[in-house]
Design an enzyme around this catalytic site. Sequence first.
Site, PDB file in Angstrom:
ATOM      1  N   HIS A  18       3.502   7.620  19.537  1.00 33.81           N
ATOM      2  CA  HIS A  18       3.194   6.269  20.051  1.00 33.81           C
ATOM      3  C   HIS A  18       2.852   5.309  18.908  1.00 33.81           C
ATOM      4  CE1 HIS A  18       3.198   6.978  24.413  1.00 33.81           C
ATOM      5  NE2 HIS A  18       2.694   8.180  24.144  1.00 33.81           N
ATOM      6  N   ASP A  78      -1.770  11.666  22.004  1.00 37.43           N
ATOM      7  CA  ASP A  78      -1.030  11.776  23.256  1.00 37.43           C
ATOM      8  C   ASP A  78       0.470  11.909  23.027  1.00 37.43           C
ATOM      9  OD1 ASP A  78      -0.770  11.716  26.058  1.00 37.43           O
ATOM     10  OD2 ASP A  78      -0.340   9.584  26.022  1.00 37.43           O
ATOM     11  N   GLU A  79       1.082  12.848  23.712  1.00 37.22           N
ATOM     12  CA  GLU A  79       2.537  12.923  23.910  1.00 37.22           C
ATOM     13  C   GLU A  79       3.342  12.936  22.609  1.00 37.22           C
ATOM     14  OE1 GLU A  79       3.188  10.875  28.260  1.00 37.22           O
ATOM     15  OE2 GLU A  79       3.178   9.554  26.522  1.00 37.22           O
ATOM     16  N   LEU A  80       2.955  13.755  21.640  1.00 37.96           N
ATOM     17  CA  LEU A  80       3.839  13.961  20.501  1.00 37.96           C
ATOM     18  C   LEU A  80       5.085  14.687  20.999  1.00 37.96           C
ATOM     19  CD1 LEU A  80       4.275  13.846  17.391  1.00 37.96           C
ATOM     20  CD2 LEU A  80       3.338  16.170  17.327  1.00 37.96           C
TER      21      LEU A  80
END
Length: 855
Positions: free
Chosen positions: A451, A536-538
Amino acid sequence: MSHRPLAARALALLMALATPMAMAEAPAPATQQAPANLNQYASAAKLQLRWDLQRNLFTTQAPHGRTQARLILTNHDSQPLPAQGWSLYFNCLDRLQPGPLQGNLTLEQVAGSLFRLRPGPGFKGVAPGQTLAIDYNYAGLVIKLSKAPVGFYLVYDAAPDVGVAIEDFALLPLTRPEQLDRGTSGHKPVVTPADTWRRNAQADLLPANEVPPVLPTPLHIQPGEGKLLLNAQPAIQAPAALKNEAALARFLFPQTLPANKGPLLKLSVGTVQGQASPEAYRLTIQADSGITIVGNSAAGVAYGLQTLRDLLPLPGAKEQALNELTIVDAPRFGYRGFQLDVARNFHGKQTVFKWLDLMARFKLNKFHFHLTDDEGWRLEIAGLPELTAIGAVRGHAARPGVRLQPAYGSGPDPRDPSGSGYFSRADYIDILRYAQARHIEVIPEIEMPGHMRAAVQAMEARYRRMKAAGRKDAAKYLLNDLEDRSTYSSAQYFTDNVINPGLDSTFSFIDHVVGQIVALHLDAGVPLRTIHMGGDELANGAWEKSPASLARMKKEKLATTEDLWDYFYDRVDGILRRHGVSTSGWEELAARKTRLAGRSKLIPNPRFTTRGFTAWVWNNTRGAEDLANRLANGGYDIVLAPVSNMYLDMAANPNPEEPGVNWNDYVELDTVYDFVPFDMLRNLSETARADKDGLTDYGKGHVRGLEATLFSETVRDDGRLDYLVMPRLIALAERAWAADPAWALETDPARSAALHRQAWSGFVNALGQRVLPRLDLEQPAVAYRIAPPGLLLDGEQLLVNHVLPGITLRYTSDGSDPSAASKPVTGPITERGLIKVAAFDRKGRPGLVASIDRR
């Protein structure tokens, strides 16, 4: 938009693009005048677009469904849209299927959510007056209108820097059976007015004297017998240390009343007997001696004043008096939070002030400030002007390194207020001080290592500019390995949004940013205890083919990219510790990816359990319902922010027109209210609970509190922000402040259901009869969601109810939408016709309309 010829408008737009907002310290984009011969082509201002969802399809290749959609383009210009030499750009939240389309057009994914249509060989163009249907497919099933394309703009190849928005765009309604078909996908069907009536029927209308007087619910209320008359503003007695609280107290009472001639209002910091929380307070109202508020701290006094506000008569009430009582109150959790995302769509300082005021009003005390993401970097950082000059500006550009691409419908113009914007250092200091005066801690979030596209692009542009200037330190803050050939796709479909732990420059960047945030708090005189460092959300696949990352892994003897993750956050934590702050982040910060029986599984990461990390746990999706329990049981301090209950960007229901996203589930007002923090598995079946971990007594001690979350992908204006957050945020405040209700502790199902009905009735009656009407009569206005009424045919009469008992309902029988002058609903409706019903706030603002055909 003006209908001037494109060449003239293009020149004007290019002049504006040369100095877009927040670009003063960055190299200005080159300007060029659009060729005059573009006048022979159709102007974007005279193109019309309509979007129509054609049908949902279920095949053996797509058993869970895919969607066919259509763009309907009409050329209202006197010039053609040519056969070649143009691109039509737009954003779409959902993944589309790129490739050739019928009619010799091609759909391409530019990056992330930015797509474009281009004419291919054999395309005939669109003549004046002609309409063209462009069919394309979604990779998955489309339920929500939020998945429709947005932000269309046209670019001619002859003027590649000029993007002109197509303003005449609309969505066609989703009403046909083939549009609403969910097949066997598992998606919930649309909600009918009868469904709504049955859900609303879970509460009863209460008389005014039975409505709970205060939200969130206090610990103890002891009513008295008399009344304290309010014929003048109170005389306020408070020490200098409570000057902010004294100012709030003066604000609570009508300014039309005589000043300082009313009862005594005494504020003090002292000891609230039996309450250890620093936020505890005791409020006493007595007819003979006035009002006394004692808090264990200034925060406690402030919360006592918010309770007093709740108890005051509504403006215009016949009787201006307070009932005698004593309230002793303290919060259940020390962390009661709200997260606002200003990165995806920007919301400025005044909007932040408004929500800080609302947070204080409902006794929330932690403001999680999501300042950075792929689509925007929103905080000025001294020494790195590119972060805001490039990373805070979205708009069309023909070459990289000028600004970020359009996202979420921000369009081609870098002056779009939701696409572009940032908080200056002075703005941020103002926000810190404003929050501190309201006893709210600001927790800034700098999302990483995924992100981070805004920062990656800004720092690469900085590197290339400085390298071209011959600077030896050009790569000092570079975030991406230019030789990285890793293949991945993020949750937002980016393939280049990750910072690289193989580069020392990555950690130099983090150290600089953290140091500047610490300095901002010092300048503001506001303590900084923690920074939320993301996690978050690699995306799977990141770093795997990066020479820099592979070299780092070899040097540090790291076997996998999971080990590299640990290395990364070990260094991040070290940076924060050197600056005197602790590390916080999303749940992935405290979790370790591994595999069990061939399937991916998250376990508590043993490496960081003694570091003092705080993890915000959002994932309670299927299979991970107990993740928060396992992390807390494993020794991590956690904040509960479960997507299934507390994500306020989720739509309230599956109806296509209901605003919000639906990638997880739907969050109605009762979805938030019914959340039980220490019993998150209560609604699972016995079979589903069998292999899940409950929360141990040790784990309960690691639950710091609750947070409501608002990501802003679909939130381009303040009205939509109000709609999605309120009144659901008040339900979060109730759960975070008040003790578990009796229904949550009762083991007998029938008794629990009865207790739930009683408590739920109290909550929604308080909202409908007292809390929201008070907001209606104040400024700034809060355009909270006014839900559609429930409608149920019962023989020859139509029954009507609402989730907020006591709210004003009005109806029509001629098919027109109700207005503030329409007939009120006073009981069952017996008229025939196309009946439409809506609820109205105290100012006459209508909510969503429900209808039923009785002709």
